[in-house]
Design a protein around this motif. Structure first.
Motif, mmCIF file in Angstrom:
data_model
loop_
_atom_site.group_PDB
_atom_site.id
_atom_site.type_symbol
_atom_site.label_atom_id
_atom_site.label_comp_id
_atom_site.label_asym_id
_atom_site.label_seq_id
_atom_site.Cartn_x
_atom_site.Cartn_y
_atom_site.Cartn_z
ATOM 1 N N PRO A 72 0.809 -1.238 0.000
ATOM 2 C CA PRO A 72 0.000 0.000 0.000
ATOM 3 C C PRO A 72 0.838 1.283 0.000
ATOM 4 O O PRO A 72 0.460 2.285 -0.601
ATOM 5 N N GLU A 73 1.989 1.230 0.661
ATOM 6 C CA GLU A 73 2.872 2.399 0.693
ATOM 7 C C GLU A 73 3.402 2.718 -0.707
ATOM 8 O O GLU A 73 3.441 3.884 -1.125
ATOM 9 N N LEU A 74 3.785 1.687 -1.430
ATOM 10 C CA LEU A 74 4.308 1.873 -2.782
ATOM 11 C C LEU A 74 3.190 2.239 -3.762
ATOM 12 O O LEU A 74 3.417 3.021 -4.690
ATOM 13 N N VAL A 75 2.009 1.694 -3.533
ATOM 14 C CA VAL A 75 0.856 2.051 -4.374
ATOM 15 C C VAL A 75 0.591 3.551 -4.253
ATOM 16 O O VAL A 75 0.363 4.239 -5.253
ATOM 17 N N GLN A 76 0.668 4.058 -3.026
ATOM 18 C CA GLN A 76 0.463 5.494 -2.797
ATOM 19 C C GLN A 76 1.557 6.318 -3.483
ATOM 20 O O GLN A 76 1.281 7.354 -4.077
ATOM 21 N N LYS A 77 2.789 5.849 -3.410
ATOM 22 C CA LYS A 77 3.907 6.556 -4.043
ATOM 23 C C LYS A 77 3.720 6.596 -5.566
ATOM 24 O O LYS A 77 3.957 7.623 -6.204
ATOM 25 N N VAL A 78 3.276 5.478 -6.131
ATOM 26 C CA VAL A 78 3.022 5.420 -7.575
ATOM 27 C C VAL A 78 1.929 6.409 -7.955
ATOM 28 O O VAL A 78 2.029 7.110 -8.966
ATOM 29 N N GLU A 79 0.891 6.515 -7.132
ATOM 30 C CA GLU A 79 -0.197 7.467 -7.401
ATOM 31 C C GLU A 79 0.314 8.908 -7.363
ATOM 32 O O GLU A 79 -0.064 9.730 -8.188
ATOM 33 N N GLN A 80 1.189 9.207 -6.403
ATOM 34 C CA GLN A 80 1.786 10.546 -6.335
ATOM 35 C C GLN A 80 2.580 10.845 -7.602
ATOM 36 O O GLN A 80 2.512 11.948 -8.146
ATOM 37 N N ILE A 81 3.327 9.855 -8.049
ATOM 38 C CA ILE A 81 4.131 10.012 -9.261
ATOM 39 C C ILE A 81 3.218 10.264 -10.464
ATOM 40 O O ILE A 81 3.492 11.136 -11.285
#
Length: 142
Positions: A72-81
């Motif tokens: 979930p942390e990386l999913v959020q980072k991908v969304e920010q990107i």
């Protein structure tokens, strides 16, 4: 040593932030009609875009890329990107349109200048017919 998927995402995020700032600088250079600065920024922009593409390739081919969906942390980072990429695309489109308008404006001004110069070289012959004389006053032999 290869980079972790988290490190690659952080690197891509930082590079996209740099691109976003550069696009704002480009906008200012366009508004202020600083052609040398626009050219420099365009080259820098191309270098950053190439860097982002390389990073994207590294992320896509990373052994732990499945974490981009599972963590979930990386999913959020991908969304920010993705949000930053979207903003960069919008800014780039706006800058491109502004450059096109500036170029059109330049061409109109250049055409007016050319027309004005042509009128200054126009004269009339003894029958009253208008003629463009490019050598007006240059062939006098005194």
């Amino acid at each position: 040593m290869s980079q972790s998927i988290e490190q690659l995402l952080e690197l891509q995020h930082a590079t996209l932030i740099s691109l976003s700032r550069l696009l704002e600088q480009e906008k200012g250079a366009i508004v202020n009609r600083q052609s040398v600065e626009i050219d420099r920024l365009a080259k820098d922009k191309l270098a950053l875009i190439n860097q982002i593409q390389q990073q994207d390739h590294l992320i896509a081919s990373h052994a732990h890329r499945q974490q981009l969906v599972d963590n979930p942390e990386l999913v959020q980072k991908v969304e920010q990107i993705k949000v930053i990429v979207s903003r960069c695309k919008e800014c780039n489109t706006v800058n491109g349109e502004a450059l096109q308008r500036a170029q059109l404006s330049f061409h109109k001004l250049n055409n007016l200048f050319q027309q004005s110069r042509g009128k200054q070289q126009m004269t009339y012959n003894s029958e009253g017919v208008a003629q463009n004389i490019r050598s007006l006053g240059t062939n006098i032999k005194a």
